[in-house]
Design an enzyme around this catalytic site. Structure first.
Site, PDB file in Angstrom:
ATOM      1  N   TRP A 101      -3.480   1.612  19.178  1.00 32.03           N
ATOM      2  CA  TRP A 101      -4.503   1.736  18.141  1.00 32.03           C
ATOM      3  C   TRP A 101      -5.669   0.903  18.622  1.00 32.03           C
ATOM      4  O   TRP A 101      -5.580  -0.308  18.744  1.00 32.03           O
ATOM      5  CB  TRP A 101      -3.962   1.223  16.805  1.00 32.03           C
ATOM      6  CG  TRP A 101      -4.829   1.506  15.618  1.00 32.03           C
ATOM      7  CD1 TRP A 101      -4.820   2.619  14.844  1.00 32.03           C
ATOM      8  CD2 TRP A 101      -5.816   0.632  15.054  1.00 32.03           C
ATOM      9  NE1 TRP A 101      -5.741   2.504  13.824  1.00 32.03           N
ATOM     10  CE2 TRP A 101      -6.369   1.301  13.932  1.00 32.03           C
ATOM     11  CE3 TRP A 101      -6.294  -0.626  15.378  1.00 32.03           C
ATOM     12  CZ2 TRP A 101      -7.356   0.723  13.144  1.00 32.03           C
ATOM     13  CZ3 TRP A 101      -7.296  -1.197  14.603  1.00 32.03           C
ATOM     14  CH2 TRP A 101      -7.805  -0.516  13.491  1.00 32.03           C
ATOM     15  N   CYS A 125       0.196  -1.330  16.981  1.00 33.95           N
ATOM     16  CA  CYS A 125       0.681  -0.335  17.928  1.00 33.95           C
ATOM     17  C   CYS A 125       2.204  -0.303  17.944  1.00 33.95           C
ATOM     18  O   CYS A 125       2.877  -1.139  17.373  1.00 33.95           O
ATOM     19  CB  CYS A 125       0.162  -0.643  19.317  1.00 33.95           C
ATOM     20  SG  CYS A 125      -1.524  -1.266  19.341  1.00 33.95           S
ATOM     21  N   HIS A 133     -20.330  -1.898 -18.315  1.00 35.69           N
ATOM     22  CA  HIS A 133     -21.133  -2.915 -17.636  1.00 35.69           C
ATOM     23  C   HIS A 133     -21.658  -2.419 -16.284  1.00 35.69           C
ATOM     24  O   HIS A 133     -22.005  -3.232 -15.439  1.00 35.69           O
ATOM     25  CB  HIS A 133     -20.314  -4.197 -17.449  1.00 35.69           C
ATOM     26  CG  HIS A 133     -19.892  -4.827 -18.737  1.00 35.69           C
ATOM     27  ND1 HIS A 133     -20.764  -5.541 -19.535  1.00 35.69           N
ATOM     28  CD2 HIS A 133     -18.693  -4.828 -19.383  1.00 35.69           C
ATOM     29  CE1 HIS A 133     -20.118  -5.968 -20.616  1.00 35.69           C
ATOM     30  NE2 HIS A 133     -18.863  -5.544 -20.552  1.00 35.69           N
ATOM     31  N   ARG A 136       3.345   4.441  12.804  1.00 39.13           N
ATOM     32  CA  ARG A 136       2.579   3.202  12.750  1.00 39.13           C
ATOM     33  C   ARG A 136       1.089   3.443  12.939  1.00 39.13           C
ATOM     34  O   ARG A 136       0.269   2.578  12.640  1.00 39.13           O
ATOM     35  CB  ARG A 136       3.087   2.233  13.820  1.00 39.13           C
ATOM     36  CG  ARG A 136       4.519   1.783  13.600  1.00 39.13           C
ATOM     37  CD  ARG A 136       5.044   1.029  14.801  1.00 39.13           C
ATOM     38  NE  ARG A 136       4.400  -0.261  14.949  1.00 39.13           N
ATOM     39  CZ  ARG A 136       4.867  -1.405  14.428  1.00 39.13           C
ATOM     40  NH1 ARG A 136       5.971  -1.395  13.711  1.00 39.13           N
ATOM     41  NH2 ARG A 136       4.236  -2.542  14.616  1.00 39.13           N
ATOM     42  N   GLU A 139      -4.555   1.105  -7.364  1.00 35.82           N
ATOM     43  CA  GLU A 139      -3.627   1.721  -6.422  1.00 35.82           C
ATOM     44  C   GLU A 139      -3.823   3.229  -6.348  1.00 35.82           C
ATOM     45  O   GLU A 139      -3.751   3.827  -5.263  1.00 35.82           O
ATOM     46  CB  GLU A 139      -2.179   1.383  -6.824  1.00 35.82           C
ATOM     47  CG  GLU A 139      -1.105   1.998  -5.938  1.00 35.82           C
ATOM     48  CD  GLU A 139      -1.162   1.528  -4.492  1.00 35.82           C
ATOM     49  OE1 GLU A 139      -0.482   2.156  -3.647  1.00 35.82           O
ATOM     50  OE2 GLU A 139      -1.883   0.551  -4.188  1.00 35.82           O
ATOM     51  N   GLU A 197      -7.091   6.559   1.161  1.00 46.36           N
ATOM     52  CA  GLU A 197      -6.318   6.466   2.402  1.00 46.36           C
ATOM     53  C   GLU A 197      -6.038   7.834   3.022  1.00 46.36           C
ATOM     54  O   GLU A 197      -6.152   7.995   4.245  1.00 46.36           O
ATOM     55  CB  GLU A 197      -4.978   5.768   2.141  1.00 46.36           C
ATOM     56  CG  GLU A 197      -5.065   4.274   1.963  1.00 46.36           C
ATOM     57  CD  GLU A 197      -3.717   3.658   1.675  1.00 46.36           C
ATOM     58  OE1 GLU A 197      -3.382   2.640   2.295  1.00 46.36           O
ATOM     59  OE2 GLU A 197      -2.978   4.187   0.815  1.00 46.36           O
ATOM     60  N   LYS A 255      -4.798   5.117  -2.793  1.00 47.67           N
ATOM     61  CA  LYS A 255      -4.022   6.221  -2.207  1.00 47.67           C
ATOM     62  C   LYS A 255      -4.930   7.399  -1.871  1.00 47.67           C
ATOM     63  O   LYS A 255      -4.793   8.026  -0.818  1.00 47.67           O
ATOM     64  CB  LYS A 255      -2.915   6.666  -3.167  1.00 47.67           C
ATOM     65  CG  LYS A 255      -1.741   5.753  -3.227  1.00 47.67           C
ATOM     66  CD  LYS A 255      -0.964   5.766  -1.920  1.00 47.67           C
ATOM     67  CE  LYS A 255      -0.271   4.455  -1.653  1.00 47.67           C
ATOM     68  NZ  LYS A 255      -1.108   3.334  -1.292  1.00 47.67           N
ATOM     69  N   LYS A 273       0.274   1.585  10.189  1.00 49.35           N
ATOM     70  CA  LYS A 273       1.263   1.164   9.210  1.00 49.35           C
ATOM     71  C   LYS A 273       1.377  -0.357   9.120  1.00 49.35           C
ATOM     72  O   LYS A 273       1.488  -0.922   8.045  1.00 49.35           O
ATOM     73  CB  LYS A 273       2.622   1.766   9.571  1.00 49.35           C
ATOM     74  CG  LYS A 273       3.720   1.475   8.550  1.00 49.35           C
ATOM     75  CD  LYS A 273       3.402   2.078   7.204  1.00 49.35           C
ATOM     76  CE  LYS A 273       4.497   1.837   6.189  1.00 49.35           C
ATOM     77  NZ  LYS A 273       4.115   2.313   4.848  1.00 49.35           N
ATOM     78  N   ASN A 280       0.751  -5.429  22.438  1.00 55.69           N
ATOM     79  CA  ASN A 280       0.310  -5.334  21.053  1.00 55.69           C
ATOM     80  C   ASN A 280      -0.413  -6.621  20.690  1.00 55.69           C
ATOM     81  O   ASN A 280      -0.003  -7.702  21.111  1.00 55.69           O
ATOM     82  CB  ASN A 280       1.496  -5.172  20.098  1.00 55.69           C
ATOM     83  CG  ASN A 280       1.988  -3.753  20.018  1.00 55.69           C
ATOM     84  OD1 ASN A 280       1.462  -2.868  20.666  1.00 55.69           O
ATOM     85  ND2 ASN A 280       3.029  -3.537  19.232  1.00 55.69           N
ATOM     86  N   GLY A 281      -1.457  -6.520  19.871  1.00 54.49           N
ATOM     87  CA  GLY A 281      -2.159  -7.704  19.409  1.00 54.49           C
ATOM     88  C   GLY A 281      -3.544  -7.818  20.009  1.00 54.49           C
ATOM     89  O   GLY A 281      -4.122  -6.838  20.498  1.00 54.49           O
TER      90      GLY A 281
END
Length: 622
Positions: free
Chosen positions: A81, A2, A514, A33, A491, A498, A495, A617, A108-109
């Site tokens: 969040w 947050c 395979h 964030r 990567e 996301e 992307k 973020k 936060n946390g």
């Protein structure tokens, strides 16, 4: 995850700079964030006034529209969040504390022991409105204030009862001139002004007002008034000289600068990002890493390297593995940080751990790093955020210097992380004597060419943009690569997941037969990252064979190949060109078309490129 802001001014502010306005401005700077609700608290006429709303910050602005606050000198704000409880108005922060709503608090946390504390407080007559763990802290501080001499002492009494990760900011009607904060395992920084001071989970919260900052250490309490900042430990000992530093970027760096999104802007800043990460670190062909405060004798004794990271940073670590093992001949493992300490890893005093984190606050990586240090390992942090927890607790730190990265999906920090890993690998090779000075000088000379090569890829992005816009309706994309092309494939897929919310997977190309080749059907888009034909010839030819394999099964082949590689032409539906460079350096170039593709495809789908759903973020919970 947050965002937190705090402000204290000397006297009731003018209408042009009310604390409530400054708090809103700080929250707007922290929107990147990730969040699902927002709120602000002030002390007005000796009353705690709270406004909060689920959804975007605009909802909070509308709720505050027309409200005046003529006497307030303080404000605290929060973007949440959700972890405990749904994203609702009631669960949004700030939370009121006390039997008469005399305190407001943001958090936060995660408070791990909130359930027994809540039961205790309810038995003591405190009423709860929300489903959150955070409201426990509000009532706990308020209860301590009833018997404490001041808000700082009350905060100290409360945090002694808390377990978990937290940054707490509190204001109280009986202390209308101050904000008191506490920090454990969650980011907090102080901004220093003239006749006013600031608090934030990130310097972005106040960088448009001041660039002078103080670090807040682990298990510390901060008492902020307009003219003073006092930092003390949880035990009450005053910290005589908190570390002060100047923020190296200004507010313009946190603005879009004419681009449609921060992600697009940051993609196009990558040539500068690579150059800035390299700048000042080589003299007369030799590497000089001033931040490398680990004794060279210790580095010469290292017999294993473990990279700990998550997400994009882990993909950067996978690139680093190839380079470090090649140059230094040291076995190198790449571990997802959230798995590392739970599998009883083999770590000794001769292990070097490399912790990679853009924010420097990634809780999984921080806890993995601490576990390694408990086993006697030395830790090098690779980080972009000055003053953050991971580089502060590490034995040495390499900062990226790429400037603020606002978009949730990392791009320029990824290139900076890979570049910093190259520097670390070459420095180790130099210290340990694995490479001759002229070999290191030649490699550094080629590294110095990469910013201009990155810029060439960015300047030729039209083909990728058109491709992405034409594929807005696709529902699945696969990515193949070998050697350093494999982490690039991972990567590229990350992307797309996301920000475009479609199925995307990256595979080692040799793994195709395979199992994964069963996914290939008519029209399936498959990106293939092709290594240079001037590197290991067998590697190049095998990837060309992989292109033929998927195309024979109906795939649409989208190939990234270096200039002049014509072997791919007969089997490619689209060829995206990148400049030729050393095989180990190729990830800095070949990933860029994949970043642009994801950004443009998400934009074509009408999605919020910078703030994808469910993501934040900085992941500050484990």
């Amino acid at each position: 995850m947050c965002g937190i802001v705090g402000y204290v001014g000397a006297a009731p502010a003018s209408s042009s700079s009310r604390p409530i306005d400054l708090a809103l401005q700080g929250l707007a700077r922290l929107e990147y964030r990730g969040y699902d609700s927002a709120g602000i608290a002030v002390i007005d006429e000796s009353q705690v006034c709270v406004a909060k709303s689920a959804g975007k910050l605009q909802n909070l602005r509308e709720e505050l529209s027309g409200q005046e606050s003529s006497t307030s000198r303080v404000a605290i704000g929060h973007t949440r969040w959700a972890t405990h409880g749904a994203p609702t108005d009631t669960n949004a922060h700030p939370h009121l504390g006390g039997k008469h709503d005399e305190l407001a608090l943001v958090h936060n946390g995660i408070i791990e022991n909130f359930a027994p504390l809540r039961a205790e407080l309810e038995a003591d007559g405190y009423a709860f409105r929300s489903e959150t763990d955070s409201e426990v802290a509000a009532h706990l501080v308020a209860r301590e204030m009833e018997r404490a001499e001041d808000l700082t002492t009350a905060m100290a009494g409360a945090v002694a009862r808390l377990e978990g990760a937290f940054t707490l900011l509190a204001v109280h009607r009986d202390a209308p001139d101050r904000v008191v904060a506490a920090r454990r395992n969650s980011p907090l920084v102080i901004g220093l002004g003239e006749g006013e001071n600031y608090l934030g989970s990130d310097v972005a919260a106040f960088v448009d007002s001041t660039r002078e900052a103080l670090e807040v250490g682990q298990d510390q309490i901060v008492t902020v008034t307009a003219d003073d900042v006092v930092v003390s430990t949880f035990a009450g000992e005053v910290v005589a000289e908190p570390k002060r530093y100047t923020i190296e970027w200004d507010v313009a760096a946190a603005q879009k600068g004419g681009y449609d999104s921060f992600m697009a802007k940051e993609i196009h800043e990558q040539a500068t990002a690579v150059a800035d990460t390299l700048r000042g670190r080589i003299e007369s062909g030799a590497l000089h890493l001033d931040e490398m405060s680990i004794d060279p004798a210790v580095l010469r004794s290292v017999d294993k390297i473990i990279v700990v990271a998550c997400g994009t940073a882990a993909n950067a670590g996978n690139v680093a593995k190839y380079a470090i093992e090649h140059w230094c001949r040291i076995p190198t493992e790449v571990e997802l940080a959230h798995e590392f300490r739970y599998r009883d890893p083999i770590v000794t005093e001769k292990t070097l751990v490399v912790a990679i984190s853009q924010s420097g606050e990634t809780m999984d990586t921080l806890m993995a790093m601490r576990h390694a240090q408990e086993q006697g390992a030395k830790v090098v942090a690779i980080c972009n955020t000055h003053g953050s927890t991971i580089p502060r607790e590490a034995d040495a730190a390499l900062y990226l210097h790429v400037g603020p990265e606002i978009a949730v999906a990392s791009t320029k920090a990824y290139l900076g992380q890979i570049t910093a890993c190259y520097l670390l690998g070459l420095y180790l090779a130099q210290v340990r004597g694995n490479l001759f000075p002229d070999e290191i000088a030649a490699l550094m000379e080629d590294l110095d060419q990469l910013p201009s090569q990155v810029q060439r890829v960015l300047d030729d992005a039209t083909q990728v943009t058109d491709l992405a816009q034409s594929m807005a309706e696709v529902t699945s994309v696969l990515f193949l690569g070998r050697h350093v092309g494999y982490p690039t494939a991972l990567e590229g897929a990350l992307k797309l997941k996301e920000i475009a919310y479609i199925h995307a997977e990256g595979f080692a190309a040799g793994e195709l037969k395979h199992g994964p080749i069963a996914l290939v059907e008519e029209g399936q888009p498959v990106f293939v990252i092709v290594p240079s034909p001037h590197g290991r010839d067998s590697l190049h030819s095998k990837v060309v064979s992989n292109i033929q394999e998927v195309r024979a099964r109906g795939a649409r082949t989208l190939v990234i190949a270096e200039d002049g590689d014509d072997d791919v032409l007969p089997y490619s539906d689209v060829v995206l060109r990148v400049p030729a460079t050393r095989t180990l350096f190729a990830p800095l170039l070949s990933v860029i078309p994949l970043q642009i593709f994801a950004c443009e495809l998400a934009a074509a789908k009408g999605l919020d490129v910078d703030q994808p759903r469910n993501l934040a973020k900085s992941v500050t919970v484990e």
